[in-house]
Write a protein that holds these residues in place. Structure first.
Motif, PDB file in Angstrom:
ATOM      1  N   GLY A  17       0.811  -1.207   0.000  1.00  0.00           N
ATOM      2  CA  GLY A  17       0.000   0.000   0.000  1.00  0.00           C
ATOM      3  C   GLY A  17       0.844   1.257   0.000  1.00  0.00           C
ATOM      4  O   GLY A  17       0.350   2.343  -0.310  1.00  0.00           O
ATOM      5  N   PHE A  18       2.132   1.135   0.333  1.00  0.00           N
ATOM      6  CA  PHE A  18       3.011   2.297   0.334  1.00  0.00           C
ATOM      7  C   PHE A  18       3.616   2.542  -1.049  1.00  0.00           C
ATOM      8  O   PHE A  18       4.298   3.516  -1.257  1.00  0.00           O
ATOM      9  N   SER A  19       3.365   1.628  -1.989  1.00  0.00           N
ATOM     10  CA  SER A  19       3.806   1.829  -3.363  1.00  0.00           C
ATOM     11  C   SER A  19       2.591   2.044  -4.250  1.00  0.00           C
ATOM     12  O   SER A  19       1.459   1.925  -3.798  1.00  0.00           O
ATOM     13  N   GLY A 130      17.040  -2.426   4.083  1.00  0.00           N
ATOM     14  CA  GLY A 130      17.441  -1.297   3.257  1.00  0.00           C
ATOM     15  C   GLY A 130      16.571  -1.081   2.033  1.00  0.00           C
ATOM     16  O   GLY A 130      16.680  -0.042   1.368  1.00  0.00           O
ATOM     17  N   LEU A 131      15.711  -2.044   1.713  1.00  0.00           N
ATOM     18  CA  LEU A 131      14.852  -1.935   0.536  1.00  0.00           C
ATOM     19  C   LEU A 131      13.531  -1.240   0.822  1.00  0.00           C
ATOM     20  O   LEU A 131      12.818  -0.855  -0.111  1.00  0.00           O
ATOM     21  N   HIS A 132      13.165  -1.093   2.075  1.00  0.00           N
ATOM     22  CA  HIS A 132      11.891  -0.473   2.411  1.00  0.00           C
ATOM     23  C   HIS A 132      11.913   1.010   2.090  1.00  0.00           C
ATOM     24  O   HIS A 132      12.937   1.693   2.197  1.00  0.00           O
ATOM     25  N   SER A 133      10.755   1.508   1.734  1.00  0.00           N
ATOM     26  CA  SER A 133      10.629   2.931   1.433  1.00  0.00           C
ATOM     27  C   SER A 133      10.726   3.754   2.719  1.00  0.00           C
ATOM     28  O   SER A 133      10.460   3.261   3.820  1.00  0.00           O
ATOM     29  N   VAL A 134      11.120   5.001   2.563  1.00  0.00           N
ATOM     30  CA  VAL A 134      11.197   5.917   3.703  1.00  0.00           C
ATOM     31  C   VAL A 134       9.827   6.076   4.340  1.00  0.00           C
ATOM     32  O   VAL A 134       9.683   6.121   5.561  1.00  0.00           O
ATOM     33  N   GLU A 135       8.786   6.121   3.502  1.00  0.00           N
ATOM     34  CA  GLU A 135       7.428   6.286   4.003  1.00  0.00           C
ATOM     35  C   GLU A 135       7.016   5.108   4.875  1.00  0.00           C
ATOM     36  O   GLU A 135       6.428   5.287   5.952  1.00  0.00           O
ATOM     37  N   PHE A 136       7.343   3.888   4.442  1.00  0.00           N
ATOM     38  CA  PHE A 136       6.968   2.704   5.208  1.00  0.00           C
ATOM     39  C   PHE A 136       7.695   2.652   6.544  1.00  0.00           C
ATOM     40  O   PHE A 136       7.129   2.262   7.572  1.00  0.00           O
ATOM     41  N   LYS A 137       8.968   3.082   6.563  1.00  0.00           N
ATOM     42  CA  LYS A 137       9.738   3.036   7.791  1.00  0.00           C
ATOM     43  C   LYS A 137       9.232   4.013   8.845  1.00  0.00           C
ATOM     44  O   LYS A 137       9.576   3.899  10.020  1.00  0.00           O
ATOM     45  N   ARG A 143       7.864   0.368  12.876  1.00  0.00           N
ATOM     46  CA  ARG A 143       8.601   0.708  14.091  1.00  0.00           C
ATOM     47  C   ARG A 143       8.386  -0.327  15.186  1.00  0.00           C
ATOM     48  O   ARG A 143       9.308  -0.652  15.949  1.00  0.00           O
ATOM     49  N   GLU A 144       7.172  -0.870  15.278  1.00  0.00           N
ATOM     50  CA  GLU A 144       6.898  -1.917  16.269  1.00  0.00           C
ATOM     51  C   GLU A 144       7.719  -3.167  15.972  1.00  0.00           C
ATOM     52  O   GLU A 144       8.313  -3.765  16.879  1.00  0.00           O
ATOM     53  N   ILE A 145       7.738  -3.567  14.712  1.00  0.00           N
ATOM     54  CA  ILE A 145       8.472  -4.787  14.352  1.00  0.00           C
ATOM     55  C   ILE A 145       9.977  -4.573  14.504  1.00  0.00           C
ATOM     56  O   ILE A 145      10.715  -5.467  14.964  1.00  0.00           O
ATOM     57  N   ALA A 146      10.472  -3.398  14.165  1.00  0.00           N
ATOM     58  CA  ALA A 146      11.901  -3.120  14.326  1.00  0.00           C
ATOM     59  C   ALA A 146      12.299  -3.214  15.801  1.00  0.00           C
ATOM     60  O   ALA A 146      13.363  -3.762  16.146  1.00  0.00           O
TER      61      ALA A 146
END
Length: 638
Positions: A17-19, A130-137, A143-146
């Motif tokens: 959904g972030f793409s 490193g492949l995740h979008s800035v928006e998703f991060k 943040r919970e999973i990290a």
């Protein structure tokens, strides 16, 4: 199987959904995929999977359909199948975008988490992070999973070495067995038994006994016909001496709510008729999963009543001197969270509470935690770590008084059917449980008749006059068993209305780990005398030390309860020093005790004093230890 709220959100919050757009342009395949999304929103998961499979059959490189298919399987508790789908899709994604590879890696991370393959989950998370979008991060989900991944890495780095084992037959013969508790000698295990989850399959309390070989258990049987009824009875706790049982019963005619707590007493080896613990303890809500302190003074339990912090909280109630229970109070925000805290277990030393929670940082779902008491308050909970906690739900922990084993329940899905089994593991020494526990057993008897006495036995810290443990002897047999931490400088006070108090210094009188200790109590009568133990003076001084407060307060209470009793306070010394000087010193010390009582409002006409110096030794004055026994205060009834 653990299904955390974060995993459930996987079904609804799609990384893709972030793409924007899809990885294919085939309109018919995209339409089938979107129909699958609509079915997901209606929770028609099996039908949605068929739509995603159909879209893949039309367009083999439709990676978004692989991902959503795998997420549904994961949410349904089938991580192995979800991983297989992810691997199948990845096999075709060599030239896919970084976003698609991140989506597959995110799915695999969660599959490994749910399978308990934590090392693989950490590796997969790091691989695609490193492949995740800035928006998703920036999303809460990421943040919970990290944070979860960082916590798991920390726990794996300090993993304990334990070996879990399923308790052998004839235990674990039912579909469901849970909430094990043992008596202090670890020779009797009680647990809740249920044959299935259907409403007609009720809970009952079953019991099994350890064989003489110390390994095998007898075939479990129902605890008693007057406790197990056509209603649901389970999740029980038993006092250290095995004489008090508190358990949960649901939908009984005299209940205040859905499930209430009931109490029963064991007299002459038979359980008496149980009774509802009353409105101070029970509510109109769910009240269950009790844990009684070793001395029977404090009861912890779980409830979803109003006034909590959310979900199920841990509450507690105190037993009053008359045997009734105080109004239950919430254990507080350090232990309780906005989610669920259940299956409390207060360890035998009254200083550590264990419980299960999904509201504190853990491996997901229900983990086991511990909270220590400091200055009378429970501190921030500590996760018991890996591998005590893992990808399965762990709850109902019980640690033996001997500290050799921890018993607990582990549940899982087998063929879509829930099963739960009793487990144990050797409790690791790395987790500090405090001082070693002492056991003192014996009887309280009338010294004149030999008849048993139901007396109150209080173990008190002489440093701060705090009651560490409180027990009662059996009125029919006089028997008692005390289980308490090996705290130095403590006193034992045995009290019964109509009798002179019996006072011990636990260390000096060598009460630790004693059996067959006969405590003989003397009925109040003129001329009767007792040693007023735990009264302390500095060498050659008559000022009372602060450690004397426990005994002084009890003497004051004794005089308040017995208005017609007058006493003589008699001071004694050893034979070191001048005779006349010792007589004067012993009198001054007796006067110090009198001064305390007068300050508390006792009439001066009720108190006399004498100083006998070294005239009445109770031991030969030939050793330092014997002389210490001769230096004493005695109380005689006028």
């Amino acid at each position: 199987m653990k299904l955390t709220s974060l995993l459930l959100l996987l079904m609804l919050i799609c990384h893709v959904g972030f793409s924007q757009g899809y990885s294919i342009i085939d309109g018919r395949a995209i339409k089938m995929h979107q129909e699958g999304d609509e079915l997901v929103s209606k929770r028609m998961y099996n039908e949605a999977i068929e739509k995603y499979k159909a879209s893949i059959a039309r367009e083999a490189n439709f990676f978004e359909s692989y991902i959503k298919w795998g997420r549904i399987l994961l949410t349904k508790g089938s991580p192995e199948a979800a991983l297989e789908v992810a691997e199948k899709g990845l096999g075709r994604a060599a030239k896919a975008s970084s976003q698609i590879k991140a989506d597959f890696g995110w799915l695999k991370t969660h599959c490994y988490l749910q399978m308990g393959e934590f090392s693989k989950s950490l590796a997969e998370f790091e691989k695609v992070d490193g492949l995740h979008s800035v928006e998703f991060k920036k999303s809460l989900h990421y943040r919970e999973i990290a944070t979860q991944i960082a916590f798991i890495q920390e726990q794996l780095d300090k993993a304990l070495v334990i070996k879990k084992e399923v308790l052998p037959e004839p235990l674990n013969q039912f579909s469901l067995q849970y909430f094990p508790v043992l008596t202090a000698d670890s020779r009797k295990i009680l647990f809740t038994k249920r044959d299935g989850t259907h409403s007609s399959q009720h809970e009952d309390i079953f019991v099994s006994y350890l064989g003489d070989d110390g390994e095998s258990w007898t075939k479990p049987v129902g605890i008693a016909d007057n406790i197990n009824t056509p209603y649901n009875e389970g999740t029980c706790t038993i006092s250290a001496d095995g004489k008090i049982l508190i358990y949960t019963s649901c939908d009984a005619p005299d209940s205040f709510g859905s499930c209430d707590l009931y109490i029963a007493y064991r007299v002459n080896n038979h359980w008496q008729r149980p009774s509802n613990m009353g409105k101070n303890v029970n509510s109109r809500s769910w009240d269950s999963q009790p844990s009684l302190s070793a001395d029977g003074r404090i009861l912890f339990f779980s409830s979803n009543r109003r006034g909590g912090f959310g979900g199920n909280d841990i509450w507690y109630t105190l037993r009053k001197p008359d045997g009734s229970w105080s109004e239950a109070k919430n254990l507080g925000a350090k232990v309780n969270s906005s989610k669920d805290e259940v299956s409390p277990f207060i360890y035998f030393n009254n200083e550590i509470i264990f419980f299960a929670s999904n509201g504190h940082r853990g491996f997901g779902g229900m983990d086991l935690f511990m909270s220590r008491v400091e200055n009378g308050e429970f501190m921030e909970p500590e996760n018991l770590g890996y591998p005590i906690n893992d990808h399965l739900d762990q709850f109902s922990l019980f640690i033996t008084a001997q500290r050799d084993y921890a018993y607990y329940t582990e549940s899982k899905l087998s063929g879509g059917v829930e099963r739960s089994f009793l487990h144990r593991f050797q409790f690791p020494e790395e987790i500090d449980l405090g001082e070693k526990l002492m056991v003192t057993e014996g009887r309280v008897l009338n010294i004149k008749t030999g008849e048993p006495i139901e007396a109150r036995l209080s173990l008190v810290s002489l440093v701060n006059d705090s009651t560490l443990y409180e027990f009662r002897s059996d009125g029919k047999t006089g028997e008692f068993m005390m289980l308490y931490p090996d705290k130095s400088f403590s006193g034992l006070y045995v009290e019964k209305e109509g009798y002179l108090p019996k006072i011990y210094n636990v260390e000096r009188d060598n009460l630790q780990d004693r059996d067959n200790l006969n405590i003989e109590m003397t009925p109040i009568a003129s001329g009767e005398e007792f040693v007023f133990e735990n009264i302390f003076f500095d060498f050659d001084k008559d000022e009372l030390q602060s450690q004397s407060m426990s005994s002084l307060k009890r003497l004051n209470d004794f005089l308040l309860q017995n208005h017609n009793v007058n006493i003589t306070i008699i001071g004694h010394t050893d034979n070191v020093g001048n005779v006349s000087y010792n007589e004067n010193l012993s009198l001054r010390r007796a006067e110090s005790v009198k001064k305390y009582l007068l300050g508390k409002g006792i009439h001066y006409g009720r108190i006399y004093t004498l100083g006998k110096g070294d005239k009445q030794p109770i031991r030969p004055n030939d050793t330092a230890e014997n002389r210490s026994f001769n230096r004493r205060i005695t109380i005689m009834v006028q």
